[in-house]
Design a protein around this motif. Structure first.
Motif, PDB file in Angstrom:
ATOM      1  N   CYS A 195      59.685  23.592  21.853  1.00  0.00           N
ATOM      2  CA  CYS A 195      58.799  23.511  23.017  1.00  0.00           C
ATOM      3  C   CYS A 195      57.912  22.273  22.865  1.00  0.00           C
ATOM      4  CB  CYS A 195      57.931  24.771  23.105  1.00  0.00           C
ATOM      5  SG  CYS A 195      56.719  24.709  24.445  1.00  0.00           S
ATOM      6  N   GLN A 196      57.938  21.392  23.856  1.00  0.00           N
ATOM      7  CA  GLN A 196      57.175  20.142  23.779  1.00  0.00           C
ATOM      8  C   GLN A 196      55.691  20.353  24.032  1.00  0.00           C
ATOM      9  OE1 GLN A 196      58.790  17.200  22.709  1.00  0.00           O
ATOM     10  NE2 GLN A 196      60.160  18.910  22.313  1.00  0.00           N
ATOM     11  N   VAL A 197      55.324  21.556  24.433  1.00  0.00           N
ATOM     12  CA  VAL A 197      53.906  21.828  24.675  1.00  0.00           C
ATOM     13  C   VAL A 197      53.234  22.374  23.425  1.00  0.00           C
ATOM     14  CG1 VAL A 197      52.267  23.206  26.017  1.00  0.00           C
ATOM     15  CG2 VAL A 197      54.288  22.226  27.114  1.00  0.00           C
ATOM     16  N   CYS A 198      53.885  23.362  22.753  1.00  0.00           N
ATOM     17  CA  CYS A 198      53.182  24.043  21.666  1.00  0.00           C
ATOM     18  C   CYS A 198      53.924  24.008  20.342  1.00  0.00           C
ATOM     19  CB  CYS A 198      52.881  25.493  22.046  1.00  0.00           C
ATOM     20  SG  CYS A 198      54.309  26.607  21.887  1.00  0.00           S
ATOM     21  N   GLY A 199      55.126  23.422  20.307  1.00  0.00           N
ATOM     22  CA  GLY A 199      55.834  23.306  19.037  1.00  0.00           C
ATOM     23  C   GLY A 199      56.673  24.505  18.642  1.00  0.00           C
ATOM     24  N   CYS A 208      53.601  30.001  24.372  1.00  0.00           N
ATOM     25  CA  CYS A 208      52.644  29.417  25.304  1.00  0.00           C
ATOM     26  C   CYS A 208      52.988  29.616  26.772  1.00  0.00           C
ATOM     27  CB  CYS A 208      52.459  27.925  25.022  1.00  0.00           C
ATOM     28  SG  CYS A 208      53.829  26.894  25.611  1.00  0.00           S
ATOM     29  N   MET A 218      60.715  22.560  29.406  1.00  0.00           N
ATOM     30  CA  MET A 218      59.812  21.865  28.494  1.00  0.00           C
ATOM     31  C   MET A 218      60.375  21.830  27.068  1.00  0.00           C
ATOM     32  SD  MET A 218      57.434  20.909  30.513  1.00  0.00           S
ATOM     33  CE  MET A 218      56.654  20.072  29.172  1.00  0.00           C
ATOM     34  N   ASN A 222      51.060  18.547  19.451  1.00  0.00           N
ATOM     35  CA  ASN A 222      51.140  19.164  20.773  1.00  0.00           C
ATOM     36  C   ASN A 222      50.381  18.361  21.824  1.00  0.00           C
ATOM     37  OD1 ASN A 222      52.583  21.227  19.547  1.00  0.00           O
ATOM     38  ND2 ASN A 222      50.853  22.629  19.444  1.00  0.00           N
ATOM     39  N   HIS A 257      52.116  15.802  24.936  1.00  0.00           N
ATOM     40  CA  HIS A 257      52.454  16.272  26.286  1.00  0.00           C
ATOM     41  C   HIS A 257      51.257  16.107  27.211  1.00  0.00           C
ATOM     42  CE1 HIS A 257      53.541  19.233  29.459  1.00  0.00           C
ATOM     43  NE2 HIS A 257      52.348  19.736  29.268  1.00  0.00           N
ATOM     44  N   PHE A 258      50.089  16.450  26.719  1.00  0.00           N
ATOM     45  CA  PHE A 258      48.889  16.452  27.562  1.00  0.00           C
ATOM     46  C   PHE A 258      48.401  15.034  27.839  1.00  0.00           C
ATOM     47  CE2 PHE A 258      48.322  20.946  27.860  1.00  0.00           C
ATOM     48  CZ  PHE A 258      48.950  21.442  26.733  1.00  0.00           C
ATOM     49  N   PHE A 292      45.654  26.550  20.319  1.00  0.00           N
ATOM     50  CA  PHE A 292      45.164  27.638  21.178  1.00  0.00           C
ATOM     51  C   PHE A 292      43.695  27.959  20.930  1.00  0.00           C
ATOM     52  CE2 PHE A 292      48.983  28.363  23.372  1.00  0.00           C
ATOM     53  CZ  PHE A 292      50.017  28.150  22.480  1.00  0.00           C
ATOM     54  N   PRO A 344      47.116  24.522  23.667  1.00  0.00           N
ATOM     55  CA  PRO A 344      48.061  24.276  22.562  1.00  0.00           C
ATOM     56  C   PRO A 344      47.740  23.014  21.768  1.00  0.00           C
ATOM     57  CG  PRO A 344      49.251  24.844  24.584  1.00  0.00           C
ATOM     58  CD  PRO A 344      47.810  24.693  24.973  1.00  0.00           C
ATOM     59  N   LYS A 371      50.175  42.163  27.340  1.00  0.00           N
ATOM     60  CA  LYS A 371      51.639  42.187  27.313  1.00  0.00           C
ATOM     61  C   LYS A 371      52.101  43.361  26.456  1.00  0.00           C
ATOM     62  CE  LYS A 371      55.454  39.275  25.856  1.00  0.00           C
ATOM     63  NZ  LYS A 371      55.865  37.959  25.394  1.00  0.00           N
ATOM     64  N   LYS A 411      53.857  41.169  32.247  1.00  0.00           N
ATOM     65  CA  LYS A 411      54.792  41.668  31.232  1.00  0.00           C
ATOM     66  C   LYS A 411      54.301  42.961  30.581  1.00  0.00           C
ATOM     67  CE  LYS A 411      57.174  37.371  30.312  1.00  0.00           C
ATOM     68  NZ  LYS A 411      56.604  36.297  31.079  1.00  0.00           N
TER      69      LYS A 411
END
Lengths: 53, 398
Positions: free
Chosen positions: A6-10, A42, A48, B108, B111-112, B146, B150, B334, B362
């Motif tokens: 995942c490129q957002v959170c690894g 995430c 992603m 992480n 991406h941002f 988090f 992330p 969840k 969920k």
């Protein structure tokens, strides 16, 4: 089978383990995951993820 | 616009936002906030940590304080422990003045930063075990995801024993005296910030505290609010205590929450609770239309099942019920069992809508829910008891 990250959170999707908490059996290759499957860590969408080289 | 010296060659170059009354749309604040940024000057290199919010006057404060200390062309690193625009908002403007500076983010964070600047940035990505040597000032990095995105990480200035933990341990509290021992009692603000921003990520809070537990600390420099000085364990131990998860209980717990205009949905709630209790589930029933108990989040978190009752107004569930549903995202729901019920006049959409929302969170939804037209009959109430029993069966299976 290829692992995907995942490129957002690894988070690493390992097909050998699957994602049983979310109904994905061990041994499921990444491209067989449902289109609406999301990163269990995430929530990012399938698009992603990138193949781990 | 003066910087404030924190230690030798370490300065606060942040921004004061005293007038702000709402933060991030969802958080009313009554003491303003700050966007803290810092400059660390080593013998060889200079690093800036965080920038400011993406508004011209906020950016202006930051750039003004920065330029009092250093010509931007001399900056080597711009470190962003977190990419949210209240901290990265002046990055583009800073890079215009400091095109030579290397942007430093967590793995992480790439991406941002890419989607904030909408251009191909090549940031230096750092994580556990990485460090930058500025010459007599060594910056070490800790991956701390988090807390609350992330991308979050902490930076530690080893020689001065200063932790820069980004939003972690922060407060929306504006006071130009800056240091925690000078600004007066801001403990309410410190707690409020934790409850809204960090509480959804309790296990990550505990992981990060564990990572830094052996690190000697003189100062903690968060990205909002006072710089923490003296009695630092009060702050870290507060976070640890607040992040303890409720003890698992052998007996399953259910929370029955409802709003009721004329007592009909309320009577159904009582019957649902009877069914749960008769099946051995510890149950509490709360009227959330009247008021919200202060410990509601704690109760929701400790419950294994949430059963929610709502009448239907204008084809929808009631606003306080949606308010309750909105707060569920701040705790881990969840996998918890959920069910819905309610009295209605002629259309009755509320129960189906609540069930759809439970599904999208969920949760394990027990269907069908139970509806009654206006005053519930004896049969309706028996169906409510039966719903309680079905929830108990689902709890036993989970």
């Amino acid at each position: 089978m290829d692992k995907y990250e995942c490129q957002v959170c690894g988070y690493i999707y390992d097909p050998a383990l699957g994602d049983p908490d979310n109904g994905i059996a061990a041994g499921t290759p990444f491209d067989k995951l449902p289109a609406d499957w999301v990163c269990p860590q995430c929530g990012a969408a399938k698009d992603m993820f990138e193949k781990v080289k | 616009m003066k910087p404030i010296q924190i230690k030798n060659d370490v300065y606060w170059i942040g921004t004061l936002d005293a007038q702000r009354t709402v933060f991030d749309v969802i958080m009313p604040i009554d003491h303003g906030t700050t966007y803290n940024a810092y400059l660390v000057r080593g013998t060889n290199k200079i690093a800036v940590l965080e920038t400011s919010k993406n508004l011209p006057d906020m950016q202006g404060q930051f750039l003004s304080r920065l330029q009092t200390l250093v010509d931007p062309v001399r900056i080597d690193y711009v470190i962003l422990n977190h990419l949210e625009p209240d901290h990265s908002g002046a990055l583009a403007a800073l890079l215009e003045l400091a095109p030579q500076a290397r942007v430093v983010v967590s793995r992480n964070g790439e991406h941002f930063v890419r989607h904030l600047l909408n251009r191909d940035v090549q940031p230096l990505k750092v994580g556990d075990g990485d460090s930058l040597d500025l010459g007599s000032k060594t910056l070490r990095f800790v991956s701390a995801p988090f807390l609350h995105w992330p991308d979050t990480m902490f930076t530690y200035l080893a020689e001065d024993r200063i932790l820069f933990p980004s939003d972690f341990l922060g407060s929306h509290y504006c006071d130009e005296r800056l240091f925690s021992d000078l600004v007066g009692d801001f403990s309410h603000y410190f707690r409020y910030y934790y409850d809204v921003i960090m509480r959804p990520y309790k296990e990550y809070v505990l992981k990060a505290l564990d990572k830094i537990k052996d690190w000697p600390l003189d100062l903690i420099c968060p990205s909002h609010g006072p710089v923490l000085r003296g009695n630092l364990s009060f702050y870290t131990e507060s976070y640890a205590a607040w992040s303890r998860l409720p003890a698992p209980s052998a007996q399953k717990r259910a929370l029955v929450l409802y709003a009721s205009a004329y007592g009909n949905t309320a009577r159904m709630a009582t019957a649902v609770t009877e069914g749960l209790t008769a099946s051995g589930v510890a149950s509490e029933t709360l009227d959330i239309g009247a008021s919200t108990p202060p410990d509601l989040l704690d109760k929701l978190e400790a419950a294994d099942a949430l059963v929610i009752g709502s009448p239907t107004f204008v084809g929808d569930a009631l606003k306080p019920v949606w308010g309750l549903m909105a707060s569920l995202a701040t705790i881990k729901v969840k996998g918890k069992v959920a069910a819905a019920f309610g009295s209605y006049g002629w259309s009755g959409e509320a129960v189906a809508m609540l069930q759809e929302r439970f599904r999208s969170l969920k949760m394990k939804v027990v269907e069908p829910g139970v509806r009654a037209i206006l005053v519930p009959t004896a049969e309706d109430l028996e169906q409510c008891r039966e719903l309680g029993r079905r929830v108990a069966v689902a709890l036993a299976a989970s």
